[in-house]
Design a protein around this motif. Structure first.
Motif, PDB file in Angstrom:
ATOM      1  N   TYR A  64       3.138  14.120 -63.714  1.00  0.00           N
ATOM      2  CA  TYR A  64       3.990  13.511 -62.784  1.00  0.00           C
ATOM      3  C   TYR A  64       4.851  12.739 -63.618  1.00  0.00           C
ATOM      4  N   PHE A  65       4.664  11.566 -64.298  1.00  0.00           N
ATOM      5  CA  PHE A  65       5.333  10.448 -65.083  1.00  0.00           C
ATOM      6  C   PHE A  65       5.980  11.231 -66.323  1.00  0.00           C
ATOM      7  N   THR A  66       5.114  12.239 -66.975  1.00  0.00           N
ATOM      8  CA  THR A  66       5.928  12.579 -68.017  1.00  0.00           C
ATOM      9  C   THR A  66       7.126  13.488 -67.803  1.00  0.00           C
ATOM     10  N   ALA A  67       7.102  14.342 -66.734  1.00  0.00           N
ATOM     11  CA  ALA A  67       8.090  15.197 -66.233  1.00  0.00           C
ATOM     12  C   ALA A  67       9.366  14.180 -65.572  1.00  0.00           C
ATOM     13  N   GLY A  68       8.951  13.253 -64.986  1.00  0.00           N
ATOM     14  CA  GLY A  68       9.888  12.345 -64.289  1.00  0.00           C
ATOM     15  C   GLY A  68      10.528  11.562 -65.476  1.00  0.00           C
ATOM     16  N   ILE A  69       9.795  11.062 -66.424  1.00  0.00           N
ATOM     17  CA  ILE A  69      10.686  10.368 -67.452  1.00  0.00           C
ATOM     18  C   ILE A  69      11.439  11.234 -68.403  1.00  0.00           C
ATOM     19  N   ALA A  70      10.919  12.478 -68.426  1.00  0.00           N
ATOM     20  CA  ALA A  70      12.170  13.159 -69.249  1.00  0.00           C
ATOM     21  C   ALA A  70      13.117  13.502 -68.328  1.00  0.00           C
ATOM     22  N   ALA A  71      13.246  13.690 -67.170  1.00  0.00           N
ATOM     23  CA  ALA A  71      14.329  13.779 -66.521  1.00  0.00           C
ATOM     24  C   ALA A  71      15.140  12.510 -66.683  1.00  0.00           C
ATOM     25  N   TYR A  72      14.697  11.220 -66.647  1.00  0.00           N
ATOM     26  CA  TYR A  72      15.289  10.069 -66.885  1.00  0.00           C
ATOM     27  C   TYR A  72      15.896   9.883 -68.139  1.00  0.00           C
ATOM     28  N   THR A  73      15.162  10.635 -69.102  1.00  0.00           N
ATOM     29  CA  THR A  73      15.666  10.486 -70.382  1.00  0.00           C
ATOM     30  C   THR A  73      16.909  11.503 -70.663  1.00  0.00           C
ATOM     31  N   ILE A  74      17.078  12.557 -69.874  1.00  0.00           N
ATOM     32  CA  ILE A  74      18.127  13.243 -70.108  1.00  0.00           C
ATOM     33  C   ILE A  74      19.332  12.777 -69.525  1.00  0.00           C
ATOM     34  N   ALA A  75      19.206  11.944 -68.400  1.00  0.00           N
ATOM     35  CA  ALA A  75      20.565  11.450 -67.831  1.00  0.00           C
ATOM     36  C   ALA A  75      20.888  10.319 -68.635  1.00  0.00           C
ATOM     37  N   LEU A  76      19.889   9.505 -69.111  1.00  0.00           N
ATOM     38  CA  LEU A  76      20.377   8.496 -70.142  1.00  0.00           C
ATOM     39  C   LEU A  76      21.310   9.035 -71.545  1.00  0.00           C
ATOM     40  N   SER A  77      20.429  10.271 -71.931  1.00  0.00           N
ATOM     41  CA  SER A  77      21.146  10.824 -73.314  1.00  0.00           C
ATOM     42  C   SER A  77      22.381  11.580 -73.138  1.00  0.00           C
ATOM     43  N   THR A  78      22.728  11.916 -71.774  1.00  0.00           N
ATOM     44  CA  THR A  78      23.920  12.431 -71.530  1.00  0.00           C
ATOM     45  C   THR A  78      24.960  11.959 -70.741  1.00  0.00           C
ATOM     46  N   PHE A  79      24.430  11.601 -69.307  1.00  0.00           N
ATOM     47  CA  PHE A  79      25.515  10.850 -68.328  1.00  0.00           C
ATOM     48  C   PHE A  79      25.715   9.462 -68.947  1.00  0.00           C
ATOM     49  N   THR A  80      24.872   8.620 -69.494  1.00  0.00           N
ATOM     50  CA  THR A  80      25.130   7.565 -69.842  1.00  0.00           C
ATOM     51  C   THR A  80      25.877   7.350 -71.303  1.00  0.00           C
ATOM     52  N   THR A  81      25.176   8.211 -72.410  1.00  0.00           N
ATOM     53  CA  THR A  81      25.807   8.085 -73.698  1.00  0.00           C
ATOM     54  C   THR A  81      27.296   8.551 -73.631  1.00  0.00           C
ATOM     55  N   LEU A  82      27.362   9.457 -72.879  1.00  0.00           N
ATOM     56  CA  LEU A  82      28.952  10.066 -72.813  1.00  0.00           C
ATOM     57  C   LEU A  82      29.872   9.331 -72.146  1.00  0.00           C
ATOM     58  N   ALA A  83      29.638   8.632 -70.829  1.00  0.00           N
ATOM     59  CA  ALA A  83      30.457   7.923 -70.196  1.00  0.00           C
ATOM     60  C   ALA A  83      30.834   6.692 -71.041  1.00  0.00           C
ATOM     61  N   VAL A  84      29.735   6.074 -71.981  1.00  0.00           N
ATOM     62  CA  VAL A  84      29.988   5.104 -72.767  1.00  0.00           C
ATOM     63  C   VAL A  84      30.827   5.219 -73.992  1.00  0.00           C
ATOM     64  N   SER A  85      30.500   6.289 -74.711  1.00  0.00           N
ATOM     65  CA  SER A  85      30.979   6.387 -75.979  1.00  0.00           C
ATOM     66  C   SER A  85      32.394   6.958 -75.723  1.00  0.00           C
ATOM     67  N   LEU A  86      32.818   7.700 -74.698  1.00  0.00           N
ATOM     68  CA  LEU A  86      34.049   8.166 -74.394  1.00  0.00           C
ATOM     69  C   LEU A  86      34.999   7.207 -74.140  1.00  0.00           C
ATOM     70  N   THR A  87      34.461   6.020 -73.044  1.00  0.00           N
ATOM     71  CA  THR A  87      35.222   5.105 -72.675  1.00  0.00           C
ATOM     72  C   THR A  87      35.596   4.153 -73.895  1.00  0.00           C
ATOM     73  N   THR A  88      34.633   4.081 -74.831  1.00  0.00           N
ATOM     74  CA  THR A  88      34.896   3.137 -75.822  1.00  0.00           C
ATOM     75  C   THR A  88      35.958   3.682 -76.773  1.00  0.00           C
ATOM     76  N   LEU A  89      35.767   4.843 -77.237  1.00  0.00           N
ATOM     77  CA  LEU A  89      36.416   5.458 -78.072  1.00  0.00           C
ATOM     78  C   LEU A  89      38.000   5.653 -77.481  1.00  0.00           C
ATOM     79  N   ARG A  90      38.130   5.889 -76.252  1.00  0.00           N
ATOM     80  CA  ARG A  90      39.566   5.814 -75.585  1.00  0.00           C
ATOM     81  C   ARG A  90      40.087   4.621 -75.868  1.00  0.00           C
ATOM     82  N   GLU A  91      39.277   3.694 -75.240  1.00  0.00           N
ATOM     83  CA  GLU A  91      39.978   2.263 -75.161  1.00  0.00           C
ATOM     84  C   GLU A  91      40.260   1.520 -76.732  1.00  0.00           C
ATOM     85  N   ARG A  92      39.531   1.988 -77.664  1.00  0.00           N
ATOM     86  CA  ARG A  92      39.735   1.830 -79.133  1.00  0.00           C
ATOM     87  C   ARG A  92      40.843   2.548 -79.517  1.00  0.00           C
TER      88      ARG A  92
END
Length: 264
Positions: A64-92
């Motif tokens: 249960y926790f292995t699969a749940g944390i995998a879902a959490y990691t997918i969200a961090l690696s894609t949703f979070t990193t893309l939002a942060v990196s694209l915003t940072t590159l755009r504002e620079r």
């Protein structure tokens, strides 16, 4: 140089930047591995704990926790990193400068998505491997393709939503706050940290609206020994696909290459 070669080169460069950024490595790699260790060490006693999913499937707490944390990691690696990196590159101003080069603009975005995808898939594979080898998480052969499909679809969905969020975060600080906080908050109600059957019914109803709930449930169901057939659920797949389409639609219509803070 062909467009494909440009995407590959840009992806390689983006991966090198990510690997050399301590905060990114801590957020998307170190934290998930630490959480996997902590949850399996603190909340599981005697190796006989089980969790019951909303679809009445039962699986070990380790799975249960292995699969749940995998879902959490997918969200961090894609949703979070893309939002942060694209915003940072755009504002620079880097996105604006890239737009003015002969390089096709879409190749840069594609490379960013591919970099996030490789991170997400790699971390999901690593977490599942550790879960199986260290904590004895069973990987049913009949439903493993479902696990892979949920990883792929979840990655696409979260990537689209991460790009869609970037036009609404006008500064890097805003993106660095909103994106990770959103994932952490949803993780609490989506069956990542706390089994869904222990949440109030109204809170579970709210969680069902969002894609992380369906991604976590899909991954967890695919590791349940009692899962019948392929392990796929039409409701989870439809919810993830709907969010992917919505995210892509917003991203296409609202994505900006020029700094937004300067406009304000």
């Amino acid at each position: 140089m062909s467009d494909r070669a440009i995407v590959v080169a840009q992806t390689r460069a983006a991966l090198l930047v990510a690997m050399r950024t301590p905060r990114a490595l801590l957020l998307t790699a170190a934290f998930p591995l630490l959480f996997l260790f902590l949850f399996n060490s603190i909340f599981i006693k005697g190796g006989s704990d089980t969790a019951t999913l909303p679809n009445d499937l039962k699986l070990s707490a380790e799975a249960y926790f292995t699969a749940g944390i995998a879902a959490y990691t997918i969200a961090l690696s894609t949703f979070t990193t893309l939002a942060v990196s694209l915003t940072t590159l755009r504002e620079r101003g880097q996105l604006k400068r890239l737009r003015g080069t002969p390089m096709p603009a879409w190749t840069f975005v594609a490379a960013q998505v591919l970099r996030a995808t490789l991170q997400a898939v790699g971390m999901a594979a690593l977490l599942l491997s550790i879960g199986a080898l260290v904590y004895g998480v069973p990987v049913p052969g009949t439903t493993f393709p479902a696990f892979v499909l949920y990883v792929v679809l979840g990655t696409a969905t979260m990537s689209a939503l991460g790009i869609a969020l970037s036009p609404f975060t006008t500064t890097p600080d805003a993106a660095s706050t909103v994106a990770p906080f959103t994932v952490v908050l949803l993780a609490f109600i989506s069956g990542v940290w706390i089994p869904v059957d222990q949440l109030p019914h109204w809170l579970e109803s709210i969680a069902k609206i969002f894609p992380l709930y369906h991604l976590a449930l899909g991954l967890q169901s695919s590791l349940a020994p009692g899962a019948s057939g392929s392990g796929l659920d039409a409701g989870n797949l439809a919810a993830l696909a709907a969010w992917a389409v919505a995210g892509a639609w917003i991203a296409v219509r609202r994505f900006r290459w020029e700094p937004l803070a300067a406009r304000g």
